[in-house]
Enzyme design. Structure first.
Site, PDB file in Angstrom:
ATOM      1  N   ASN A 203       0.855  -1.177   0.000  1.00 18.57           N
ATOM      2  CA  ASN A 203       0.000   0.000   0.000  1.00 18.57           C
ATOM      3  C   ASN A 203       0.897   1.235   0.000  1.00 18.57           C
ATOM      4  O   ASN A 203       1.399   1.652   1.049  1.00 18.57           O
ATOM      5  CB  ASN A 203      -0.906  -0.019   1.227  1.00 18.57           C
ATOM      6  CG  ASN A 203      -1.908   1.123   1.235  1.00 18.57           C
ATOM      7  OD1 ASN A 203      -1.829   2.042   0.437  1.00 18.57           O
ATOM      8  ND2 ASN A 203      -2.857   1.055   2.154  1.00 18.57           N
ATOM      9  N   CYS A 206      -1.684   5.364   1.043  1.00 22.48           N
ATOM     10  CA  CYS A 206      -2.840   5.426   1.931  1.00 22.48           C
ATOM     11  C   CYS A 206      -3.392   6.848   1.971  1.00 22.48           C
ATOM     12  O   CYS A 206      -2.656   7.791   2.290  1.00 22.48           O
ATOM     13  CB  CYS A 206      -2.480   4.973   3.336  1.00 22.48           C
ATOM     14  SG  CYS A 206      -3.885   5.121   4.478  1.00 22.48           S
ATOM     15  N   GLY A 325     -16.289   0.776  -5.995  1.00 23.13           N
ATOM     16  CA  GLY A 325     -17.686   0.835  -6.407  1.00 23.13           C
ATOM     17  C   GLY A 325     -18.247  -0.442  -6.981  1.00 23.13           C
ATOM     18  O   GLY A 325     -19.231  -0.400  -7.714  1.00 23.13           O
TER      19      GLY A 325
END
Length: 385
Positions: A203, A206, A325
């Protein structure tokens, strides 16, 4: 009891089972959960999952979709379906057996840092029901790599397990970490977690910590971090989760850095630290709230990044994991057609319930059949080229 009619397939019977389950969630479970503050409801869901690990096998027998068209083989890993759980739901690996029992093709946990982190001050999670979305400002709370590695050592999953890694959030009162400290933490966390993961996800952007947003926009920092990981000689695939901001120039910057490192298997895009346009929720509700919006409003930017990266990346070396989404089979299919080989969801579980996983997976198989696509891999990127 569901009576099987002549001519019914197993999928037909399972679909009739799922309808009352989804109705139960929308009429009873969700209204009850939404009476709780969002983080409390999240914590209770993880606790419940931790208690249901013993039933994971029976759960998976009822929820899994076995369709050869959906199987995905990438980076030496086999995924029964491309529909996975995104990092952020189970941050410390406390409920992975039960989550795998929901029918996911993969589970990703985290983000996990080398040291324990309590995250940002509360409140740090808000619901936006009009958009079927949430605003996330958790700030990476997790139990730390060593404790989580010990937990994972006692668990085996029937699907690939991804571990999402990040630098420790030590809070605004701590002195800013140096570049060497940040890079060293990624390498240390990777060393601890690699033996317990099927793949690692770095990651690198962030949106909910100050240090995590822009550090890797510096090409020197990204090169140095990948170099530190390269020295570990990891034996598992590594993916990079990067910022969706910066347009094509930022995408090309990431691709250039990754092309020099053979261990990088692909990419994924994070949520942006800014609020997306076009939300249904009145601005007066979210204008002053920190954090990133997860759910349908994040879809458009994610699809743009997937499509533009697919057009430019070396497709013999790299693959894309799509998120943002995904709440329907059509959403998942769109990300695949834009270039994603795997798709992850999270926020849909909050609004639609656990039956979402089977509904999306079965729906994807039906869309492939409708379009005469023999295998999901044949649909990857067809709308991007």
């Amino acid at each position: 009891m569901t009576v099987r009619r002549d001519g019914d397939s197993g999928a037909d019977v399972a679909e009739r089972h799922m309808i009352p389950i989804m109705n139960l969630y929308s009429t009873i479970v969700r209204p009850l959960a939404f009476r709780f503050e969002p983080e409390t409801a999240h914590r209770l869901a993880i606790a419940a999952g931790g208690c249901l690990g013993w039933a994971a096998g029976a759960m998976r027998a009822a929820t899994s979709v076995n369709d050869a068209r959906l199987a995905v083989d990438i980076a030496g890993l086999h995924f029964r379906t491309p529909i996975g759980l995104a990092a952020g739901f189970d941050k410390s690996g406390g409920a992975i057996s039960a989550l795998a029992g929901l029918g996911f093709g993969s589970i990703e946990i985290g983000s996990i840092s080398i040291d324990r982190s309590i995250g940002n001050p509360k409140p740090r999670l808000w619901r936006l029901p009009d958009d079927r979305s949430i605003i996330v400002h958790y700030g990476l709370p997790n139990d730390g790599a060593v404790a989580i590695a010990e937990r994972l050592s006692r668990t085996r999953l029937p699907v690939p397990l991804g571990v999402n890694l990040v630098v420790t959030n030590r809070g605004t009162s701590a002195p800013p970490p140096t570049a060497d400290q940040i890079i060293g933490e990624y390498a240390a966390a990777a060393r601890v977690m690699a033996p317990h993961a099927d793949y690692l996800m770095l990651n690198l952007s962030c949106p909910n910590t100050v240090d995590g947003r822009d550090f890797f926009a510096d090409s020197g920092h990204l090169d140095a971090c990948l170099g530190a990981l390269d020295e570990l000689k990891l034996k598992l695939p590594v993916f990079l989760k990067v910022s969706p901001l910066g347009g094509v120039e930022a995408i090309e910057h990431v691709l250039a850095a990754a092309d020099a490192r053979a261990f990088v298997s692909g990419f994924m895009f994070n949520l942006p630290p800014v609020k997306p346009e076009g939300m249904k929720t009145p601005e007066t509700i979210w204008r002053t709230l920190p954090g990133a919006v997860s759910g349908p409003p994040a879809s458009a930017l994610a699809d743009f990044c997937i499509r533009e990266t697919f057009r430019r990346m070396d497709r013999k070396r790299h693959v894309l994991i799509g998120a943002g989404g995904v709440s329907s089979a059509e959403d998942a299919y769109a990300k695949i057609r834009n270039g994603a080989s795997l798709v992850q969801l999270l926020t849909a579980l909050i609004y639609e319930g656990p039956g979402t996983v089977r509904r999306v997976t079965e729906g994807l198989a039906k869309l492939l059949a409708r379009d005469g696509v023999k295998h999901v891999a044949d649909a990857v990127g067809v709308d991007a080229v």
